[in-house]
Scaffold this active site. Sequence first.
Site, mmCIF file in Angstrom:
data_model
loop_
_atom_site.group_PDB
_atom_site.id
_atom_site.type_symbol
_atom_site.label_atom_id
_atom_site.label_comp_id
_atom_site.label_asym_id
_atom_site.label_seq_id
_atom_site.Cartn_x
_atom_site.Cartn_y
_atom_site.Cartn_z
ATOM 1 N N GLY A 66 1.797 -14.334 -3.596
ATOM 2 C CA GLY A 66 0.375 -14.661 -3.630
ATOM 3 C C GLY A 66 -0.248 -14.499 -5.001
ATOM 4 O O GLY A 66 -1.030 -15.342 -5.450
ATOM 5 N N SER B 113 -10.094 -10.401 -2.642
ATOM 6 C CA SER B 113 -9.007 -10.038 -3.548
ATOM 7 C C SER B 113 -9.493 -10.033 -4.992
ATOM 8 O O SER B 113 -10.279 -10.896 -5.396
ATOM 9 C CB SER B 113 -7.844 -11.027 -3.402
ATOM 10 O OG SER B 113 -6.845 -10.784 -4.376
ATOM 11 N N SER B 114 -8.976 -9.093 -5.774
ATOM 12 C CA SER B 114 -9.259 -9.063 -7.211
ATOM 13 C C SER B 114 -8.421 -10.086 -7.972
ATOM 14 O O SER B 114 -8.675 -10.351 -9.142
ATOM 15 C CB SER B 114 -8.972 -7.664 -7.763
ATOM 16 O OG SER B 114 -7.579 -7.380 -7.702
ATOM 17 N N ASP C 208 -1.559 -0.863 -2.867
ATOM 18 C CA ASP C 208 -0.172 -1.173 -2.526
ATOM 19 C C ASP C 208 0.649 0.051 -2.136
ATOM 20 O O ASP C 208 1.843 -0.067 -1.868
ATOM 21 C CB ASP C 208 0.505 -1.909 -3.688
ATOM 22 C CG ASP C 208 0.080 -3.370 -3.768
ATOM 23 O OD1 ASP C 208 -0.355 -3.914 -2.740
ATOM 24 O OD2 ASP C 208 0.181 -3.964 -4.859
ATOM 25 N N ARG D 76 -2.016 -6.284 7.138
ATOM 26 C CA ARG D 76 -1.361 -4.988 6.990
ATOM 27 C C ARG D 76 -2.066 -3.872 7.752
ATOM 28 O O ARG D 76 -1.623 -2.720 7.692
ATOM 29 C CB ARG D 76 -1.229 -4.614 5.509
ATOM 30 C CG ARG D 76 -0.165 -5.405 4.788
ATOM 31 C CD ARG D 76 -0.014 -4.975 3.344
ATOM 32 N NE ARG D 76 1.013 -5.752 2.680
ATOM 33 C CZ ARG D 76 1.200 -5.782 1.359
ATOM 34 N NH1 ARG D 76 0.406 -5.066 0.572
ATOM 35 N NH2 ARG D 76 2.156 -6.522 0.841
ATOM 36 N N ARG E 127 5.949 -4.395 1.966
ATOM 37 C CA ARG E 127 5.319 -3.084 2.101
ATOM 38 C C ARG E 127 5.463 -2.542 3.525
ATOM 39 O O ARG E 127 5.634 -1.333 3.733
ATOM 40 C CB ARG E 127 3.837 -3.161 1.718
ATOM 41 C CG ARG E 127 3.556 -3.689 0.333
ATOM 42 C CD ARG E 127 4.010 -2.759 -0.756
ATOM 43 N NE ARG E 127 3.755 -3.326 -2.070
ATOM 44 C CZ ARG E 127 4.440 -3.044 -3.154
ATOM 45 N NH1 ARG E 127 5.443 -2.172 -3.113
ATOM 46 N NH2 ARG E 127 4.145 -3.613 -4.316
#
Length: 431
Positions: A91, A164-165, A309, A340, A384
């Site tokens: 991504g 998202s950054s 993360d 997640r 993850r």
Amino acid sequence: MKAIVRPTKRLEGTINALSSKNYTTRYLLIGALAEGTSTIYYPAHSEDSDAMRRCIKDLGAIIQEDEEKITITGFGRNPKHVKELNVGNAGAVLRFLMSVAAFCPELTFVNAYPDSLGKRPHDDLIDALTQMGVQIEHCNGKLPITIRGGNPRGGKIAVSGKVSSQFLSSLLFMTPLLEEDSEIQVLHDLKSKVVVGQTLEVIAQAGVHIEASEDLMHFKVPGRQAYKAQNYTVQGDYPGSAAILAAAAVTDSDVKVLRLDENSRQGERAAVDVLRAMNVNLTHKDGVVHVHGNRRLTAGEFDGDQFTDAVLAMVAAAVFAEGTSRFYNVENLRYKECDRITDFLTELRKAGAHVEERQSEIIVHGRPEGVPGGVDIDAHYDHRVIMALTVVGLRSEKGLTIHDSHHVAKSYPQYFEHLQSLGANIELIGG
């Protein structure tokens, strides 16, 4: 491939942390955007970094590599005109390169992972690029995405940081190369500000100037700049190491992880502090984290946006803590390779963990006695999730079988090998 993770009472030994995936992908990108030849020492080798290598090569970067380094002769703001790019399931690579693609007349990013990256939204970056005169075709903000650019313009640009950054980072990499000066205003909230700090750090190392407000919500970017060809050394990776440290924390252990700089700007460095707050016996000195695990942890409350993360690995440790832990400010976890929060907690419940979810929180009611396990786990194509569930499996009564475990290679190809070297009872079946 599936991983059969069996109960393991003790881990012991020393490993080197992998090189940082986040820094490697950023160095690769600015090497490609530079005019001249840059060298990256100790780059990460993972599916994400390999995707960036492959894509910048397709766009015209000349790459040579050996075991210790990569040299890149960049294309500046003149990428090769290609019709398609396949970023795999990466991504960040997609989002960074969407802005680079604005310099191309027409480029389509294909949808190679419809059940993972193909489900993730990119509307906020699409909106920002549209403000710059770039035409974009997309499927409700998702892949496949076709970008028709060639001459993006600067000026005032607004981008949301709520999801998202990476959208902001993408613009920060590209706007210094424009003819016009730019002002970037971040709307709503900005997730993972620490990671934006990494982007700014890398950009500055390449000799490009960006003026950032203290809260990272407003940026002034002079145009007509150029990235300088430089030499870079990649530091050790905290996000992947967090899972190793969590595994050591929930077992009887004497484990050292090397190459973890105490002064790193990686937000996931906070995982060391989280484990320390859980009363894990550890030291962090001279780049070495040394864990003496005794299987006794205590619960706590943690702002997960500070170590995005590493949240899942810390949740896995909290599964065995005394008391109730809360990880808050983590809604952006819903927009990763999988959800997640919901998907991960679904698998934790299968294993016997007592967990709850809110829109932006994960609540863990610890079970110091352990969890039953003895079930098959869906990895949800997420590295993850795989790493965190492996930690749980090591402390379970009957172990866990994690299907599609090969997706751990997205960031940490040697994860299972490293755990096995420390004594973890893990069997890998299939290829």
